[in-house]
Write an enzyme that holds these catalytic residues in place. Structure first.
Site, mmCIF file in Angstrom:
data_model
loop_
_atom_site.group_PDB
_atom_site.id
_atom_site.type_symbol
_atom_site.label_atom_id
_atom_site.label_comp_id
_atom_site.label_asym_id
_atom_site.label_seq_id
_atom_site.Cartn_x
_atom_site.Cartn_y
_atom_site.Cartn_z
ATOM 1 N N LYS A 1 42.276 -0.048 -16.812
ATOM 2 C CA LYS A 1 40.988 0.334 -17.430
ATOM 3 C C LYS A 1 39.858 -0.534 -16.860
ATOM 4 O O LYS A 1 38.812 -0.010 -16.475
ATOM 5 C CB LYS A 1 41.068 0.101 -18.940
ATOM 6 C CG LYS A 1 39.719 0.109 -19.647
ATOM 7 C CD LYS A 1 39.836 -0.042 -21.141
ATOM 8 C CE LYS A 1 39.778 -1.463 -21.610
ATOM 9 N NZ LYS A 1 38.442 -2.082 -21.625
ATOM 10 N N CYS B 1 33.567 -3.930 -27.818
ATOM 11 C CA CYS B 1 34.465 -4.409 -28.877
ATOM 12 C C CYS B 1 33.728 -5.383 -29.804
ATOM 13 O O CYS B 1 32.797 -6.037 -29.417
ATOM 14 C CB CYS B 1 35.607 -5.202 -28.242
ATOM 15 S SG CYS B 1 36.983 -4.178 -27.855
ATOM 16 N N ASP C 1 42.585 -11.111 -23.065
ATOM 17 C CA ASP C 1 42.953 -9.746 -23.493
ATOM 18 C C ASP C 1 44.408 -9.651 -23.929
ATOM 19 O O ASP C 1 44.827 -8.591 -24.403
ATOM 20 C CB ASP C 1 42.694 -8.736 -22.361
ATOM 21 C CG ASP C 1 41.210 -8.573 -22.126
ATOM 22 O OD1 ASP C 1 40.838 -7.925 -21.125
ATOM 23 O OD2 ASP C 1 40.424 -9.110 -22.918
ATOM 24 N N ARG D 1 41.034 3.292 -26.835
ATOM 25 C CA ARG D 1 40.061 2.935 -25.798
ATOM 26 C C ARG D 1 40.777 2.437 -24.548
ATOM 27 O O ARG D 1 40.269 2.580 -23.440
ATOM 28 C CB ARG D 1 39.108 1.837 -26.300
ATOM 29 C CG ARG D 1 38.179 2.278 -27.416
ATOM 30 C CD ARG D 1 37.178 1.198 -27.778
ATOM 31 N NE ARG D 1 36.508 0.705 -26.583
ATOM 32 C CZ ARG D 1 35.829 -0.442 -26.553
ATOM 33 N NH1 ARG D 1 35.773 -1.207 -27.621
ATOM 34 N NH2 ARG D 1 35.225 -0.849 -25.452
HETATM 35 C C1 EPZ Z 1 35.503 -8.082 -19.147
HETATM 36 O O1 EPZ Z 1 34.485 -8.071 -20.124
HETATM 37 C C2 EPZ Z 1 36.585 -7.155 -19.685
HETATM 38 N N1 EPZ Z 1 36.045 -5.798 -19.828
HETATM 39 C C3 EPZ Z 1 37.086 -7.669 -21.037
HETATM 40 O O2 EPZ Z 1 38.157 -6.814 -21.449
HETATM 41 C C4 EPZ Z 1 37.639 -9.092 -20.833
HETATM 42 O O3 EPZ Z 1 38.033 -9.603 -22.077
HETATM 43 C C5 EPZ Z 1 36.541 -9.979 -20.226
HETATM 44 O O4 EPZ Z 1 36.063 -9.399 -18.992
HETATM 45 C C6 EPZ Z 1 37.054 -11.390 -19.924
HETATM 46 O O5 EPZ Z 1 38.128 -11.315 -19.051
HETATM 47 C C7 EPZ Z 1 35.912 -5.033 -18.732
HETATM 48 O O6 EPZ Z 1 36.216 -5.440 -17.617
HETATM 49 C C8 EPZ Z 1 35.369 -3.643 -18.951
HETATM 50 P P1 EPZ Z 1 32.714 -11.551 -19.384
HETATM 51 P P2 EPZ Z 1 33.031 -8.757 -19.803
HETATM 52 O O7 EPZ Z 1 31.336 -11.176 -18.968
HETATM 53 O O8 EPZ Z 1 32.670 -8.530 -18.392
HETATM 54 C C9 EPZ Z 1 30.152 -14.549 -21.947
HETATM 55 C C10 EPZ Z 1 39.360 -5.445 -22.947
HETATM 56 O O9 EPZ Z 1 39.977 -5.692 -23.991
HETATM 57 N N2 EPZ Z 1 28.987 -13.948 -21.269
HETATM 58 O O10 EPZ Z 1 33.650 -12.103 -18.366
HETATM 59 O O11 EPZ Z 1 32.105 -8.303 -20.869
HETATM 60 C C11 EPZ Z 1 30.812 -13.570 -22.902
HETATM 61 O O12 EPZ Z 1 30.151 -13.606 -24.164
HETATM 62 C C12 EPZ Z 1 37.996 -6.072 -22.692
HETATM 63 O O13 EPZ Z 1 39.784 -4.691 -22.023
HETATM 64 C C13 EPZ Z 1 27.732 -14.522 -21.476
HETATM 65 O O14 EPZ Z 1 27.583 -15.506 -22.199
HETATM 66 O O15 EPZ Z 1 33.410 -10.283 -20.048
HETATM 67 C C14 EPZ Z 1 32.211 -14.110 -22.978
HETATM 68 O O16 EPZ Z 1 32.226 -15.185 -23.901
HETATM 69 C C15 EPZ Z 1 37.547 -6.931 -23.853
HETATM 70 N N3 EPZ Z 1 26.654 -13.956 -20.871
HETATM 71 C C16 EPZ Z 1 32.452 -14.665 -21.556
HETATM 72 O O17 EPZ Z 1 31.166 -14.800 -20.965
HETATM 73 C C17 EPZ Z 1 26.775 -12.857 -20.053
HETATM 74 O O18 EPZ Z 1 25.747 -12.378 -19.501
HETATM 75 C C18 EPZ Z 1 33.286 -13.736 -20.683
HETATM 76 O O19 EPZ Z 1 32.608 -12.512 -20.654
HETATM 77 C C19 EPZ Z 1 28.057 -12.281 -19.866
HETATM 78 C C20 EPZ Z 1 29.150 -12.859 -20.480
#
Ligand code: EPZ
Length: 416
Positions: free
Chosen positions: A22, A116, A305, A397
């Site tokens: 996904k 989520c 995850d 999802r």
């Molecule tokens: C991706 O989300 C995945 N989703 C998530 O999978 C996964 O948990 C996550 O990466 C971490 O591995 C997809 O790829 C569609 P991040 P993403 O930006 O890109 C903070 C699932 O269950 N952050 O790496 O949204 C954020 O709050 C989903 O399949 C900022 O602070 O994750 C988090 O604490 C859930 N500012 C951390 O970074 C930003 O601008 C990691 O987030 C962006 C992120």
């Protein structure tokens, strides 16, 4: 609302075919609008996050056909640069359409994304990175309005290795003349998959999988047929299910390297895990010893995850386990539902202490998010009696019907 009805106590035996990931398919679909030629993606599971992304792309003007697990995208007609808030709220991944829209149409208007319920999920790192590329970004009334007419290559450093921000910056710089360097990148396998996909379309990107990615601007990208990497989180979910239920399960079409952190944890229990090319076999019997400490980390550390799923496993292990969630600030929501099944879990901020109990007892529980919902199914598989998991649209999802895979392995689970 749909539910899973589970009667626990069965061992799992058999094989499961793992489908495309996904979290790779979503950025690949976003990248498909970078060309006006045809893109074909193979092995895409029927999950609602992919359906949502397809709806968003069609709203932008793409024509999309699904044939079983193939997705055929014709983005020659893409002309609308605005993502309606109804769709953007539904899907967090809509945020990395920003990058591909800016590259394709030089402008974009996206509502603040949804996703989520696992934390604030800000997008400040996306915005800061895009501004480094001299992209004009205004935030107005819940919308992000961007213009990349004067975008310039740059050397961008991310405050933290955000997966989405890394993907957004890769896609927003593919056509920017010169060399864009992105530092402190996420190293997830899905980032490497996106680089491979974009390079197959004619991009010039290198370094994915390391903390420095270099993008050399090209004039245009062409169509391509592509098969995404297997879903490491779905694979990990079924490995944990087998570790909990006992049995002998073979996963086919997996890349064991992508879940080496989980495999190393499971090898510390009495489970036996064998890797043979693109297959993983897990044998498990009896009650597992608790894992002392599990800390979620950026890849290649233990994936956030799989945190809810490993928590479910620890609720019935022998001993006490400490789980630290370092990535998202509120990803323990499912613990209160696990406690309805008799789990002994104490939460202190980002730390959960799980004291293993001999037996969980079936009850009615509610899925709070995608992976939290999966953890409730896993707990139901070992709970005594009947467990009803409600609000399973969260689980849909990211998993094609879990009940089909699990009942094929012998579990007593059905979908209402
Ligand atoms: C991706 O989300 C995945 N989703 C998530 O999978 C996964 O948990 C996550 O990466 C971490 O591995 C997809 O790829 C569609 P991040 P993403 O930006 O890109 C903070 C699932 O269950 N952050 O790496 O949204 C954020 O709050 C989903 O399949 C900022 O602070 O994750 C988090 O604490 C859930 N500012 C951390 O970074 C930003 O601008 C990691 O987030 C962006 C992120």
């Amino acid at each position: 609302m749909k539910e899973y009805i589970i009667n626990g106590g069965r061992m799992l035996e058999g094989t499961v075919d793992i489908r495309g990931a996904k979290n790779s398919i979503l950025p690949l679909l976003a990248g498909s609008i970078l060309t006006d030629e045809i893109i074909v993606l193979h092995d895409c599971p029927h999950i609602s996050d992919v359906d949502s992304m397809i709806n968003i792309l069609e709203g932008l003007g793409s024509k999309i056909i699904r044939k079983d697990r193939d997705i055929i995208v014709d983005s020659s007609g893409v002309c609308n640069s605005q993502i309606p808030s109804s769709l953007a709220k539904e899907l967090r991944s809509s945020i990395f359409l920003l990058g591909s829209l800016l590259s394709r149409l030089k402008k974009a208007k996206v509502a603040y994304p949804g996703g989520c319920d696992i934390g604030l999920r800000p997008i400040d790192i996306h915005i800061a990175g895009l501004r480094e590329l001299n992209i004009d970004i205004q935030e107005q009334g819940g919308f992000i309005i961007c213009n990349s007419q004067n975008a310039k290559s740059a050397d961008v450093v991310l405050d933290l290795p955000s997966v989405g921000a890394t993907e957004n910056l890769m896609m927003s710089s593919v056509f920017i003349k010169g060399k864009t360097v992105i530092r402190n990148c996420a190293k997830e396998p899905e980032i490497v998959d996106l680089q491979k996909f974009l390079n197959a379309m004619g991009a010039k990107i290198r370094g994915a999988g390391t903390s420095v990615i270099v993008v050399e601007g090209v004039d245009k990208l062409h169509g391509v047929e592509y098969t995404p990497i297997p879903d490491r989180i779905v694979a990990g979910t079924y490995l944990i299910a087998t570790a909990m239920c006992g049995g002998n399960v073979e996963l086919r079409n997996v890349n064991s390297e992508h879940i080496s952190s989980l495999i190393s944890k499971l090898s510390k229990t009495t489970c036996k895990v064998y890797v043979k090319n693109d297959r993983i076999i897990i044998k498990s019997k009896g009650r597992q010893k608790s894992l002392d400490c599990i800390e979620t980390m950026y890849y290649p550390g233990f994936p956030t995850d799989l945190q809810s799923q490993i928590m479910a496993m620890q609720t019935v292990s022998r001993g006490t386990s400490v789980i630290v969630e370092n990535i998202f600030e509120t990803r323990f929501k499912t613990a209160s539902e696990l406690k309805k099944l008799g789990a002994d879990i104490t939460i202190k901020g980002r730390v959960a202490v799980v004291k293993g109990v001999k037996q969980l007892v079936g009850s009615e529980v509610i899925a709070t998010d995608l992976r939290g919902g999966a953890s409730l199914v896993l707990a139901g598989l070992v709970a005594d009696g009947e467990t009803i998991v409600k609000d399973i649209h969260h689980i849909d999802r990211g998993y094609e019907d879990m009940s089909l895979d699990l009942s094929a392995l012998g579990a007593n689970i059905r979908r209402t």
